[in-house]
Design a protein around this motif. Structure first.
Motif, PDB file in Angstrom:
ATOM      1  N   ARG A 259       0.860  -1.120   0.060  1.00 50.59           N
ATOM      2  CA  ARG A 259      -0.032   0.001   0.134  1.00 50.59           C
ATOM      3  C   ARG A 259       0.833   1.128   0.002  1.00 50.59           C
ATOM      4  NH1 ARG A 259      -4.991  -1.415   4.157  1.00 50.59           N
ATOM      5  NH2 ARG A 259      -6.079  -2.659   2.550  1.00 50.59           N
TER       6      ARG A 259
ATOM      7  N   LEU B 115       2.124   1.668  -3.478  1.00 49.51           N
ATOM      8  CA  LEU B 115       1.203   2.254  -4.382  1.00 49.51           C
ATOM      9  C   LEU B 115       0.523   3.713  -4.038  1.00 49.51           C
ATOM     10  CD1 LEU B 115      -0.987  -0.938  -4.701  1.00 49.51           C
ATOM     11  CD2 LEU B 115       0.546   0.142  -6.434  1.00 49.51           C
TER      12      LEU B 115
ATOM     13  N   PHE C 173      -1.379   4.540  -1.317  1.00 43.65           N
ATOM     14  CA  PHE C 173      -2.439   4.645  -0.637  1.00 43.65           C
ATOM     15  C   PHE C 173      -2.181   4.999   0.955  1.00 43.65           C
ATOM     16  CE2 PHE C 173      -4.333   0.665  -2.661  1.00 43.65           C
ATOM     17  CZ  PHE C 173      -3.959   1.247  -3.965  1.00 43.65           C
ATOM     18  N   LEU C 174      -0.825   4.599   1.236  1.00 41.43           N
ATOM     19  CA  LEU C 174      -0.447   4.913   2.732  1.00 41.43           C
ATOM     20  C   LEU C 174       0.856   5.839   2.702  1.00 41.43           C
ATOM     21  CD1 LEU C 174      -0.941   1.692   4.327  1.00 41.43           C
ATOM     22  CD2 LEU C 174      -2.257   3.385   4.751  1.00 41.43           C
TER      23      LEU C 174
ATOM     24  N   ARG D  21      -0.263   7.273 -12.856  1.00 43.02           N
ATOM     25  CA  ARG D  21      -1.190   6.285 -12.153  1.00 43.02           C
ATOM     26  C   ARG D  21      -1.172   4.922 -13.113  1.00 43.02           C
ATOM     27  NH1 ARG D  21       0.098   6.015  -7.710  1.00 43.02           N
ATOM     28  NH2 ARG D  21      -1.177   3.978  -7.589  1.00 43.02           N
TER      29      ARG D  21
ATOM     30  N   TRP E 257       0.908   1.676 -12.726  1.00 38.37           N
ATOM     31  CA  TRP E 257       0.546   0.529 -11.681  1.00 38.37           C
ATOM     32  C   TRP E 257      -0.564  -0.165 -11.950  1.00 38.37           C
ATOM     33  CZ3 TRP E 257       5.196   0.787  -8.984  1.00 38.37           C
ATOM     34  CH2 TRP E 257       5.850   2.063  -9.113  1.00 38.37           C
TER      35      TRP E 257
ATOM     36  N   TYR F 148      -2.798  -3.270  -9.718  1.00 34.17           N
ATOM     37  CA  TYR F 148      -2.880  -3.526  -8.625  1.00 34.17           C
ATOM     38  C   TYR F 148      -4.225  -4.526  -8.321  1.00 34.17           C
ATOM     39  CZ  TYR F 148      -3.861  -3.533  -3.194  1.00 34.17           C
ATOM     40  OH  TYR F 148      -3.822  -3.873  -2.047  1.00 34.17           O
TER      41      TYR F 148
ATOM     42  N   PRO G 151      -5.747  -6.111  -5.140  1.00 35.00           N
ATOM     43  CA  PRO G 151      -5.961  -6.432  -3.658  1.00 35.00           C
ATOM     44  C   PRO G 151      -6.032  -7.850  -3.165  1.00 35.00           C
ATOM     45  CG  PRO G 151      -7.686  -5.056  -4.462  1.00 35.00           C
ATOM     46  CD  PRO G 151      -6.977  -5.553  -5.609  1.00 35.00           C
TER      47      PRO G 151
ATOM     48  N   ASN H  34      -6.362   2.616  -6.502  1.00 35.91           N
ATOM     49  CA  ASN H  34      -5.000   2.854  -7.334  1.00 35.91           C
ATOM     50  C   ASN H  34      -5.033   3.734  -8.501  1.00 35.91           C
ATOM     51  OD1 ASN H  34      -2.381   1.620  -7.725  1.00 35.91           O
ATOM     52  ND2 ASN H  34      -3.177   0.652  -9.575  1.00 35.91           N
TER      53      ASN H  34
ATOM     54  N   LEU I  30      -9.267   2.765   4.023  1.00 37.83           N
ATOM     55  CA  LEU I  30      -8.722   1.383   4.331  1.00 37.83           C
ATOM     56  C   LEU I  30      -8.828   1.135   5.691  1.00 37.83           C
ATOM     57  CD1 LEU I  30      -5.288   2.878   2.604  1.00 37.83           C
ATOM     58  CD2 LEU I  30      -6.800   1.298   1.863  1.00 37.83           C
TER      59      LEU I  30
ATOM     60  N   MET J 249      -2.482   8.333   7.789  1.00 38.36           N
ATOM     61  CA  MET J 249      -2.553   6.962   7.990  1.00 38.36           C
ATOM     62  C   MET J 249      -1.263   6.490   7.214  1.00 38.36           C
ATOM     63  SD  MET J 249      -5.448   4.486   7.617  1.00 38.36           S
ATOM     64  CE  MET J 249      -5.511   2.697   7.670  1.00 38.36           C
TER      65      MET J 249
END
Lengths: 323, 443
Positions: A55, A58, A60-61, A80, A83, A85, A87, B242, B424, B443
């Motif tokens: 994450r 990518l 997200f975090l 973007r 990539w 992905y 999950p 994504n 998330l 986060m």
């Protein structure tokens, strides 16, 4: 198998990742490199930090510390569509027609709708599910939903594919199809990173692997090197006398790890010489039917470096343990 | 640039999917039906109840009644709205047809059959005064009986004057209305006072528009939250995350659901306009030519409609982004209601104050209502009734709109941040402390 690397010279470099969730230090300095065009296995128990690392890669975090670069530029600086992905928990709009949502996903990556539609139809036909194009996703079987999920990941033509536990929950037929598909993507020059706790799958597919435990990197590198990293060697022996495990276990520096019906597997500790096992057999006057020296499996490396793998997909071939 | 493209892509999906759902189609059809039914109801009721006019027959049992009872009744029962009311306060509606009959029995039979509403029999009693009997199938305290009871007092008085030999012209002077006017208590107010009918119309308008806005915010706001949770619970969120940023996903979703709401409102508005336009022809068809058709509600000007759109859209956006941010914190549909409670409570409170002040239950002139009207989360519910009742000072509308716009930007920032951490989060509903920590540190 591992020489495909650096066809383009690019690398996915993960360096010094640290991430804390409240009281939990999820990642504690994780660094490794993925060469462009290889299949990379990311191994670890549940909760080791695999998903968190992916994450962060990518975007997200946000990592507390550390950097990620792809081909020399920060990962977030790439468009973007670089990539792809998948999950761990598969995600589709259940009440939306299959084709429509594939086009939607591709459109979010900036792909023209017309092109996305044509290519999605090709993919669906290739996976023999073209007749479901206008059906709602919830009417598809689980296996077919997996295929749609897979198309959603690759439709926009990403360079780097990141897959979280892609083999979990697949039946043997679908797992074999996925293995084929990943090899094909690699042959197209795409870079594939997937996490798994099926170590045999990783051993079979991956050019390189990284093992992570409790947020720390244990080892990373080409699969061959990782397998040799402990210095131990695996010897498989069969003689005409039978009951080999009895006397083999008594040899110095040797541990019986598997008592098979047709052969016995031994671990020869680092520094030991496998040829001494062969000599011992000959000295006992036995005819050697089988003698094989190999690097330990990833599973053996994992067990030695991390301890038993805690997971539902754990292989049944558990080590006998040291005597 | 790609920001906008992705927002539009998300909005487009949201719109296409929502507009096809059965709940949207059925809901819209029901709303259109009810709008048409409301517009047509008076005509249909009249058509079903026979004729448009209430037919009243007058039978004179005495030969020497002074004045013309039928003509007096006719003019009193059909007095124009807002004109002199008959003593006692009942306001006649001007839909009576009065005629004289000679056969009482036949007239009673025709009431019994439903052709006539009532027969008024006039006799002269022993005291010399007139005595009235109303033959009807309606209740003795019903509206028709009450109106006729009030009206016959004029017939009695006319008869008494006639017996006292007062000339008709003098009688007219006796009944001439007094010079009477109403003015504001506040000397500073110079505008015309409102008639009760005008005031009723403005109440109705303010009330109706407040309900429309409240429904839009609550229904569609919850729709936004449910849609966010759907993406989380189906785990599709990570797939689209994504490709698009949380901000794009959030604003696209709000825009898409907002467009669905606007579509529904436009469909209803169109149906309402068509129904209003059709009222005349339909009435003519069912009730015969010459029946008055009603028009747009009184006081509904284009400017007011514009304000309705501005407050409706801004109010929706303000609440919807928060609904989306809150929805992102939970992962199951069952938890949605809980997490959107703060917004629902504030909206309901605003709605209650708005409706109470629109209908006069709260004094709309109170200073604290002026202040509440400027609170961005309450403006959508309060300002329209302040405008329709003429209580809004010139600065109130622009200031409240600017404040709402500023708050919207702040809420969008907050909601996008909530969304970024919330999407998330899986499992247990996070505590307020967890949310606060995530908001501060990410986060």
């Amino acid at each position: 198998m591992s020489s495909v690397a650096s066809a383009t010279g690019g690398r996915l470099v993960i360096e010094g990742l640290r991430k804390r969730f409240g009281a939990v230090q999820a990642l504690d300095g994780v660094s490794f490199e993925v060469r462009a065009g290889e299949i990379f296995g990311f191994l670890g128990s549940n909760g080791a930090g695999k998903t968190t690392t992916m994450r962060i890669v990518l975007g997200f975090l946000q990592a507390d510390e550390g950097t990620i670069t792809w081909d020399g530029r920060p990962a977030h600086a790439w468009p973007r569509r670089t990539w792809g992905y998948m999950p761990e928990e598969r995600g589709l709009y259940l009440r939306m027609p299959v084709l429509e949502q594939l086009v939607f996903f591709a459109a979010l990556y900036g792909m023209p709708r017309r092109q996305a539609q044509a290519e999605a139809l090709e993919w669906l036909a290739r996976f023999r599910i073209a007749e479901y194009a206008d059906r709602k996703a919830e009417t598809l079987s689980k296996g077919n939903q997996q295929k749609v999920q897979y198309i959603a990941m690759i439709l926009h033509g990403p360079q780097v594919l990141i897959m979280d536990e892609p083999f979990t929950g697949l039946d043997p037929v679908n797992a074999a199809q996925l293995r084929e598909a990943l090899l094909e993507l690699r042959d197209q020059g795409r870079t594939i990173v997937f996490s798994t706790h099926q170590l045999s799958t990783a051993e079979e597919l991956c050019d390189s692997v990284a093992i992570i435990d409790h947020g720390r990197l244990v080892i990373a590198g080409p699969t061959r090197d990782v397998r040799r990293s402990t210095g131990n060697q695996v010897v498989r022996v069969a003689t005409d006398g039978g009951a080999d495990a009895e006397w083999l276990g008594a040899l110095p520096g040797v541990t019986v790890t598997r008592r098979g019906a047709d052969y016995t597997e031994l671990r020869v500790a680092a520094g030991g010489n496998p040829q001494s096992v062969l000599r011992a057999a000959v000295e006992r006057g036995r005819d050697v039917l089988r003698f094989e020296v190999a690097a330990p499996s990833l599973e053996e490396v994992f067990v030695e470096r991390v301890g038993a793998l805690v997971s539902e997909d754990h292989s049944l071939a558990a080590p006998v343990g040291a005597r | 640039m790609s920001n906008l493209a992705n927002i539009l892509t998300v909005a487009r999906r949201e719109y296409q999917v929502r507009i096809r759902t059965r709940s949207f189609l059925v809901g819209t059809a029901l709303l259109i039906l009810s709008v048409v039914a409301i517009a047509m109801a008076p005509i249909i009721v009249q058509a079903i109840s026979g004729s448009g006019a209430q037919r009243v027959a007058v039978w004179a049992g005495a030969p020497d009644i002074g004045g013309s009872p039928a003509a007096t009744l006719d003019s009193l029962l059909n007095a124009p709205t807002g004109g002199g009311t008959i003593a006692g306060g009942q306001v006649p509606t001007g839909n009576f047809s009065v005629r004289t009959v000679t056969d009482l029995d036949a007239a009673r039979r025709s009431v019994d059959k439903g052709d006539d509403t009532a027969v008024l029999a006039i006799n002269r009693g022993a005291s010399g005064d007139l005595a009235f009997t109303l033959y009807t199938n309606e209740s003795s305290t019903g509206r028709v009986a009450q109106l006729i009871k009030q009206a016959v007092s004029a017939v009695v008085i006319a008869d008494r004057f006639a017996r006292l030999n007062v000339a008709p012209a003098d009688q007219a002077r006796v009944f001439a209305p007094a010079d009477f006017s109403v003015a504001w208590a506040d000397p500073a107010r110079t505008e015309a006072t409102q008639s009760s009918a005008d005031q009723g119309a403005s109440y109705f308008l303010g009330f109706g528009m407040t309900i429309l806005i409240f429904m839009m915010i609550i229904l569609y706001g919850q729709w936004v939250a449910a849609s966010v949770v759907e993406e989380k619970s189906s785990r599709v969120m990570e797939v689209i995350l994504n490709a698009a940023t949380p901000f794009q996903l959030l604003t696209g979703k709000v825009a898409g659901v907002g467009a669905v709401a606007l579509t529904q409102y436009l469909a209803i508005l169109a149906a309402g306009l068509v129904a209003l336009a059709a009222q005349g022809p339909v009435a003519g068809l069912l009730l015969g030519a010459g029946t008055a058709a009603s028009s747009l509600p009184q006081g509904l000007t284009p400017g007011l409609l514009g304000l309705l759109v501005v407050y409706g859209v801004l109010g929706f956006l303000l609440y919807a982004v928060l609904f989306a941010g809150a929805g992102s914190l939970v992962s199951r549909q069952e938890d949605v209601n809980q997490v959107v409670t703060p917004m629902t409570l504030v909206a309901t409170a605003g709605y209650m104050v708005g409706v109470y002040s629109a209908t006069g239950l709260l004094d709309i002139r109170a200073g604290w209502l002026t202040i509440l009207g400027q609170v961005p989360f309450l403006s959508p519910f309060l300002m329209l009734s302040r405008v329709t009742s003429g209580q809004a000072a010139a600065w109130e509308v622009p200031l409240s709109i600017v404040l709402m716009a500023i708050t919207l930007v702040a809420c969008l920032w907050l909601a996008a941040r909530l969304y970024a951490v919330g999407v998330l989060l899986y499992g247990q509903r996070p505590s307020a402390r967890t949310i606060w920590r995530l908001l501060r540190h990410g986060m």
